[in-house]
Design a protein around this motif. Structure first.
Motif, PDB file in Angstrom:
ATOM      1  N   ASN A   1      -1.071  -0.042  -3.836  1.00 47.12           N
ATOM      2  CA  ASN A   1      -1.003   1.201  -4.589  1.00 47.12           C
ATOM      3  C   ASN A   1       0.143   1.066  -5.584  1.00 47.12           C
TER       4      ASN A   1
ATOM      5  N   ALA B   1      -2.529   1.214   5.221  1.00 51.61           N
ATOM      6  CA  ALA B   1      -3.316   1.112   3.988  1.00 51.61           C
ATOM      7  C   ALA B   1      -4.097  -0.192   3.957  1.00 51.61           C
TER       8      ALA B   1
ATOM      9  N   GLY C   1       0.835  -1.190   0.000  1.00 51.77           N
ATOM     10  CA  GLY C   1       0.000   0.000   0.000  1.00 51.77           C
ATOM     11  C   GLY C   1       0.873   1.244   0.000  1.00 51.77           C
ATOM     12  N   ASP C   2       0.282   2.380   0.337  1.00 49.87           N
ATOM     13  CA  ASP C   2       1.058   3.626   0.319  1.00 49.87           C
ATOM     14  C   ASP C   2       1.478   4.093   1.712  1.00 49.87           C
ATOM     15  N   HIS C   3       1.060   3.342   2.755  1.00 51.16           N
ATOM     16  CA  HIS C   3       1.506   3.621   4.116  1.00 51.16           C
ATOM     17  C   HIS C   3       1.165   2.402   4.969  1.00 51.16           C
TER      18      HIS C   3
END
Length: 322
Positions: free
Chosen positions: A125, A121, A116-118
């Motif tokens: 992503n 998440a 994901g992006d963090h």
């Protein structure tokens, strides 16, 4: 080189029946699904790892038909931000490596995964543009915190068990081009290489012959999939190569998967095979059939017939004319 088949195509048949069928078509090697997206219809690693008798019977089923196993394949996303999903795919990978060692299979194929992006998440992503700058920040975070650490650790695990990792360069995952594969290989070691599939090169605008040369120069091709792609010259101008329409919308999509010879002619496939030989790849060419216009049997049979015309099987001769 040997002609192979990704056996998930015949997952609806019992193993021995499927092996009989592919052997009758001239197949020499089989790639077996062991979890993840390919499933494990023909091979449940935990059962074979726990039961030596079943392991021996499995080996015999393949070898008695004059076949070898080119790879175990568990394509999944071990970097998925949802921990339970990541863990399931990770476990499939670990068991596949352990089973590959027992079977003396040199390669386990999978995807690199996409985080994901963090940390909190819920979904992967996949950044595909350098601007807005947010995407660069996401990409940097993913590689430094997820992609490189995971494959450095589990690449060492695979190497300790005498197994190479074949990452399929597939859109939607962090490693999807020759360049991203080599970036990861530089960080995680030579145990990481490509399960190179030309179909994914074509739709990304990459010439598979050049991809073979780029990766082959680094001895980074561990396995090879034979699947074709056709680009629709009208629809690609409407939707672009990152067309998000589902695969069943074949009249409208910018590109679609085809069986070997139905996206590109045999001269193109001969060039790919010759490039593989040129860079020293002398392993299996494993058919993967995902052609929405053909049945399982017809698509497979046509791929076999087309590849037999261009496959280079014998060792190169001395240059007698010199």
């Amino acid at each position: 080189m040997k002609l192979g088949i990704f056996m998930v195509l015949f997952g609806g048949r019992p193993l021995e029946e499927a092996l009989d069928y592919v052997a009758s078509k001239g197949i020499q090697a089989v790639e077996i699904g062991t979890g993840g997206n390919p499933g494990n219809a023909h091979c449940k690693p935990e059962e074979l790892l726990e039961n030596k008798t079943k392991l021996t019977e499995f080996k015999r089923a393949v070898q008695s038909r004059g076949l070898t196993i080119s790879a175990l394949s568990c394509h999944g996303n071990p970097l998925h931000p949802q921990k339970a999903l990541a863990q399931a795919d990770h476990d499939d990978f670990v068991k596949s490596v352990l089973l590959a060692e027992q079977l003396e299979v040199p390669v386990v194929n999978t995807f690199s995964g996409c985080p994901g992006d963090h940390e909190d998440a819920k979904y992967p992503n996949w950044p595909v543009a350098p601007w807005p700058n947010d995407y660069q920040d996401i990409l940097k975070w993913q590689w430094e915190n997820k992609v490189i650490p995971y494959w450095t650790e589990w690449g060492k695990f695979a190497a300790e068990h005498h197994v190479k990792i074949g990452l399929e360069l597939h859109g939607g995952f962090s490693v999807h081009t020759p360049g991203t594969l080599l970036k990861l290989r530089e960080a995680a070691g030579e145990v990481v290489g490509a399960n190179l599939d030309p179909s994914h090169m074509w739709w990304q605008g990459i010439d598979p012959v050049e991809a073979v040369k780029i990766l082959g120069h680094e001895n980074a091709i561990h396995h090879f999939h034979a699947k074709d792609t056709t680009i629709d010259p009208v629809n690609v101008n409407k939707w672009g190569i990152t067309d998000m329409q589902t695969y069943d919308k074949m009249m409208d999509r910018a590109w679609q998967f085809r069986t070997v010879g139905y996206g590109h002619d045999l001269k193109t496939w001969a060039d790919i095979i010759s490039a593989l030989r040129l860079v020293g790849y002398d392993y299996v060419v494993s058919i993967e059939h995902e052609d929405g216009l053909m049945s399982v049997e017809e698509g497979f049979t046509k791929a076999v017939g087309n590849l037999k015309q261009v496959l280079i099987e014998d060792s190169a001769a001395d240059m007698w004319w010199l």
